[in-house]
Design a protein around this motif. Structure first.
Motif, short mmCIF file in Angstrom:
data_model
loop_
_atom_site.label_atom_id
_atom_site.label_comp_id
_atom_site.label_asym_id
_atom_site.label_seq_id
_atom_site.Cartn_x
_atom_site.Cartn_y
_atom_site.Cartn_z
N MET A 1 -4.63 44.95 17.39
CA MET A 1 -5.66 45.82 16.84
C MET A 1 -6.26 46.71 17.93
O MET A 1 -6.55 47.89 17.69
CB MET A 1 -6.74 44.99 16.14
CG MET A 1 -6.23 44.28 14.91
SD MET A 1 -7.36 43.00 14.32
CE MET A 1 -8.58 43.99 13.52
N LEU A 2 -6.45 46.15 19.12
CA LEU A 2 -6.95 46.95 20.25
C LEU A 2 -5.93 48.04 20.60
O LEU A 2 -6.30 49.19 20.84
CB LEU A 2 -7.24 46.06 21.46
CG LEU A 2 -7.73 46.77 22.71
CD1 LEU A 2 -8.97 47.62 22.45
CD2 LEU A 2 -8.00 45.76 23.82
N ALA A 3 -4.66 47.69 20.62
CA ALA A 3 -3.61 48.68 20.89
C ALA A 3 -3.63 49.79 19.84
O ALA A 3 -3.50 50.97 20.18
CB ALA A 3 -2.25 47.99 20.93
N ASN A 4 -3.83 49.43 18.58
CA ASN A 4 -3.91 50.44 17.51
C ASN A 4 -5.08 51.39 17.75
O ASN A 4 -4.95 52.60 17.56
CB ASN A 4 -4.04 49.77 16.15
CG ASN A 4 -2.77 49.07 15.72
OD1 ASN A 4 -1.70 49.32 16.26
ND2 ASN A 4 -2.89 48.18 14.75
N ARG A 5 -6.22 50.86 18.16
CA ARG A 5 -7.39 51.70 18.43
C ARG A 5 -7.14 52.61 19.63
O ARG A 5 -7.57 53.76 19.65
CB ARG A 5 -8.63 50.84 18.66
CG ARG A 5 -9.09 50.15 17.39
CD ARG A 5 -10.34 49.35 17.60
NE ARG A 5 -10.68 48.62 16.39
CZ ARG A 5 -11.86 48.05 16.19
NH1 ARG A 5 -12.80 48.10 17.12
NH2 ARG A 5 -12.10 47.41 15.06
#
Length: 81
Positions: free
Chosen positions: A32-36
């Motif tokens: 999710m951090l990578a997506n952000r």
């Protein structure tokens, strides 16, 4: 890939990225951090986030600023040891 010859971590912020990700955003996974980060215009995947947090990957200044914005902390807080 460049390896740090003194055996130290390749970044100062990795442990703090993990700490703030888990403390400030419970349930925010590395993916999710990578997506952000991708939404912020950076080419970072889940594996890159894992390598950042483990100290295996260098972090650019642009990535540091994006991480600080996403995690709602200052860049200085990410660099504290």
């Amino acid at each position: 890939m460049f390896k740090n010859k003194n055996g130290a971590s390749n970044n100062l912020c990795g442990k703090n990225v993990c700490k703030f990700r888990c403390a400030n955003f419970p349930g925010l996974s590395q993916r999710m951090l990578a997506n952000r980060l991708q939404l912020a215009g950076l080419d970072v995947d889940k594996n890159a986030v894992q390598r950042i947090e483990s100290g295996q990957r260098f972090v650019t200044d642009i990535e540091l600023v994006a991480l600080s914005r996403i995690l709602h902390v200052s860049p200085e807080e990410l660099l504290e040891q």
